[in-house]
Motif scaffolding. Sequence first.
Motif, PDB file in Angstrom:
ATOM      1  N   VAL A 193       0.610  -1.339   0.142  1.00  0.00           N
ATOM      2  CA  VAL A 193       0.532   0.033   0.115  1.00  0.00           C
ATOM      3  C   VAL A 193       0.829   1.719   0.041  1.00  0.00           C
ATOM      4  N   VAL A 194       0.005   1.873  -0.569  1.00  0.00           N
ATOM      5  CA  VAL A 194       1.337   3.439  -1.087  1.00  0.00           C
ATOM      6  C   VAL A 194       0.272   4.578  -0.386  1.00  0.00           C
ATOM      7  N   ARG A 195       0.715   5.232   0.600  1.00  0.00           N
ATOM      8  CA  ARG A 195      -0.311   6.445   1.448  1.00  0.00           C
ATOM      9  C   ARG A 195       0.257   8.108   0.606  1.00  0.00           C
ATOM     10  N   VAL A 196      -0.384   8.540  -0.012  1.00  0.00           N
ATOM     11  CA  VAL A 196       0.473   9.694  -0.094  1.00  0.00           C
ATOM     12  C   VAL A 196      -0.448  10.927   0.255  1.00  0.00           C
ATOM     13  N   THR A 197      -0.386  12.049   1.434  1.00  0.00           N
ATOM     14  CA  THR A 197      -0.851  13.332   2.137  1.00  0.00           C
ATOM     15  C   THR A 197       0.429  13.920   2.499  1.00  0.00           C
ATOM     16  N   VAL A 198      -0.060  15.107   2.878  1.00  0.00           N
ATOM     17  CA  VAL A 198       0.818  15.630   3.324  1.00  0.00           C
ATOM     18  C   VAL A 198      -0.126  15.655   5.023  1.00  0.00           C
ATOM     19  N   PRO A 199       0.296  15.792   6.679  1.00  0.00           N
ATOM     20  CA  PRO A 199       2.026  16.428   6.502  1.00  0.00           C
ATOM     21  C   PRO A 199       3.054  15.533   7.015  1.00  0.00           C
ATOM     22  N   ALA A 200       4.229  15.743   6.373  1.00  0.00           N
ATOM     23  CA  ALA A 200       5.449  14.301   6.550  1.00  0.00           C
ATOM     24  C   ALA A 200       5.296  13.908   8.128  1.00  0.00           C
ATOM     25  N   SER A 201       5.619  14.374   9.236  1.00  0.00           N
ATOM     26  CA  SER A 201       5.647  14.661  10.295  1.00  0.00           C
ATOM     27  C   SER A 201       4.717  13.674  10.851  1.00  0.00           C
ATOM     28  N   LEU A 202       3.649  13.349  10.774  1.00  0.00           N
ATOM     29  CA  LEU A 202       2.559  12.627  10.876  1.00  0.00           C
ATOM     30  C   LEU A 202       2.981  10.912   9.948  1.00  0.00           C
ATOM     31  N   HIS A 203       2.922  11.029   9.062  1.00  0.00           N
ATOM     32  CA  HIS A 203       3.721   9.635   8.380  1.00  0.00           C
ATOM     33  C   HIS A 203       4.842   9.642   9.469  1.00  0.00           C
ATOM     34  N   LEU A 204       5.557  10.430   9.987  1.00  0.00           N
ATOM     35  CA  LEU A 204       6.991   9.699  10.715  1.00  0.00           C
ATOM     36  C   LEU A 204       6.489   9.674  11.619  1.00  0.00           C
ATOM     37  N   VAL A 205       5.387  10.029  12.279  1.00  0.00           N
ATOM     38  CA  VAL A 205       5.113   8.987  13.449  1.00  0.00           C
ATOM     39  C   VAL A 205       4.581   8.214  13.577  1.00  0.00           C
ATOM     40  N   ASN A 206       4.051   7.298  12.355  1.00  0.00           N
ATOM     41  CA  ASN A 206       3.791   6.097  12.293  1.00  0.00           C
ATOM     42  C   ASN A 206       4.327   5.495  12.289  1.00  0.00           C
ATOM     43  N   VAL A 207       5.527   4.884  11.281  1.00  0.00           N
ATOM     44  CA  VAL A 207       6.950   4.454  11.171  1.00  0.00           C
ATOM     45  C   VAL A 207       7.714   4.360  12.693  1.00  0.00           C
ATOM     46  N   ALA A 208       7.733   5.359  13.461  1.00  0.00           N
ATOM     47  CA  ALA A 208       8.085   5.136  14.553  1.00  0.00           C
ATOM     48  C   ALA A 208       7.546   4.376  15.496  1.00  0.00           C
ATOM     49  N   ALA A 209       6.291   4.635  15.391  1.00  0.00           N
ATOM     50  CA  ALA A 209       5.535   3.366  16.421  1.00  0.00           C
ATOM     51  C   ALA A 209       4.799   2.478  15.570  1.00  0.00           C
ATOM     52  N   GLY A 210       5.439   1.654  14.194  1.00  0.00           N
ATOM     53  CA  GLY A 210       5.315   0.685  13.556  1.00  0.00           C
ATOM     54  C   GLY A 210       4.128   0.379  12.786  1.00  0.00           C
ATOM     55  N   ARG A 211       3.486   1.070  12.508  1.00  0.00           N
ATOM     56  CA  ARG A 211       2.107   1.300  11.751  1.00  0.00           C
ATOM     57  C   ARG A 211       2.159   0.879  10.614  1.00  0.00           C
ATOM     58  N   ILE A 212       3.403   2.105   9.703  1.00  0.00           N
ATOM     59  CA  ILE A 212       3.738   1.804   8.240  1.00  0.00           C
ATOM     60  C   ILE A 212       5.328   1.984   8.480  1.00  0.00           C
ATOM     61  N   ASP A 213       5.793   1.162   7.206  1.00  0.00           N
ATOM     62  CA  ASP A 213       7.126   0.797   6.740  1.00  0.00           C
ATOM     63  C   ASP A 213       8.132   1.904   6.584  1.00  0.00           C
ATOM     64  N   ALA A 214       7.648   2.461   6.105  1.00  0.00           N
ATOM     65  CA  ALA A 214       8.883   3.217   5.024  1.00  0.00           C
ATOM     66  C   ALA A 214       8.022   4.221   5.001  1.00  0.00           C
ATOM     67  N   PHE A 215       8.964   5.990   5.401  1.00  0.00           N
ATOM     68  CA  PHE A 215       8.218   6.994   4.633  1.00  0.00           C
ATOM     69  C   PHE A 215       9.984   7.854   3.563  1.00  0.00           C
ATOM     70  N   TRP A 216       9.611   8.460   2.599  1.00  0.00           N
ATOM     71  CA  TRP A 216      10.341   9.162   1.781  1.00  0.00           C
ATOM     72  C   TRP A 216       9.907   9.680   0.856  1.00  0.00           C
TER      73      TRP A 216
END
Length: 271
Positions: A193-216
């Motif tokens: 699955v690919v998620r495309v939205t703003v802001p970056a910080s909310l994706h990154l907290v999800n990477v830290a929490a193990g909810r998603i696997d990568a952000f670029w």
Amino acid sequence: MPEPIVARSAATDAELLTELEKAVRTAGSALRERFGGVVTARTRAELMRALAANDAAAAASLRPRLQALRPGANWVEEELDGGVLPGGEWWVVDPAEGNVNHVRGLPEWGLTATLVRDNQPVLTVVHLPLTGETYTARIGGGAHLDGRPLIVSATTDLGLGIVATSQARPDEDEKVVRRVGASITEMFLDALVVRVTVPASLHLVNVAAGRIDAFWQFAGARADLLPGALLVTEAGGRISTTDGRPWAPHSDSFLATAPGVHAAAVSTLTR
């Protein structure tokens, strides 16, 4: 009544983080009070005024408290700025991260504040007023969500992974926009699955929490990436450029992943 501003110039980083969390939460309350209906802007100028009003409301609470906590620290005036900072301590703050979502009545927004020391983020808070969640990290002290330790995903197969990207800023250079589009296509081929939205910080907290696997992301501001970089690192994740080189604030790309999918993500993004 808001909590009193207390100068803590001699505080340890752990003490500073506790006080920073309080300050960000207080500012978040001001931003939450402003959230509700959809602001319909008829011109770019109207939109910018609405965004600026949100920034000002949160910053009016946050800035004096942070300056009292660390009187000698500098303040980054523009949250969209990138690149290397001069030496010393700096507060890198986004008082309304995901501001455009806020004014359109969307829930993906929050506040971030990071203390940077000689270009190294040393402590950070990301607060989401709508859910009440507060993510914190201190260099060498781990990453936490409301006091609970965070750990990145154990995923080792990118084909089973959820990944995400974000738009670094409006009016991005056309070459960067086309690079983003091509990278999304490649990730559609390789990730689940690919998620495309703003802001970056909310994706990154999800990477830290193990909810998603990568952000670029290609390009990006300090306020977008520094909070998440510290959170992901302290949660056991990998930070690099999209081609696997060490990342720095002046880099032209950013990648944050669970360790098990880092190599595959680099391979996809450099294809």
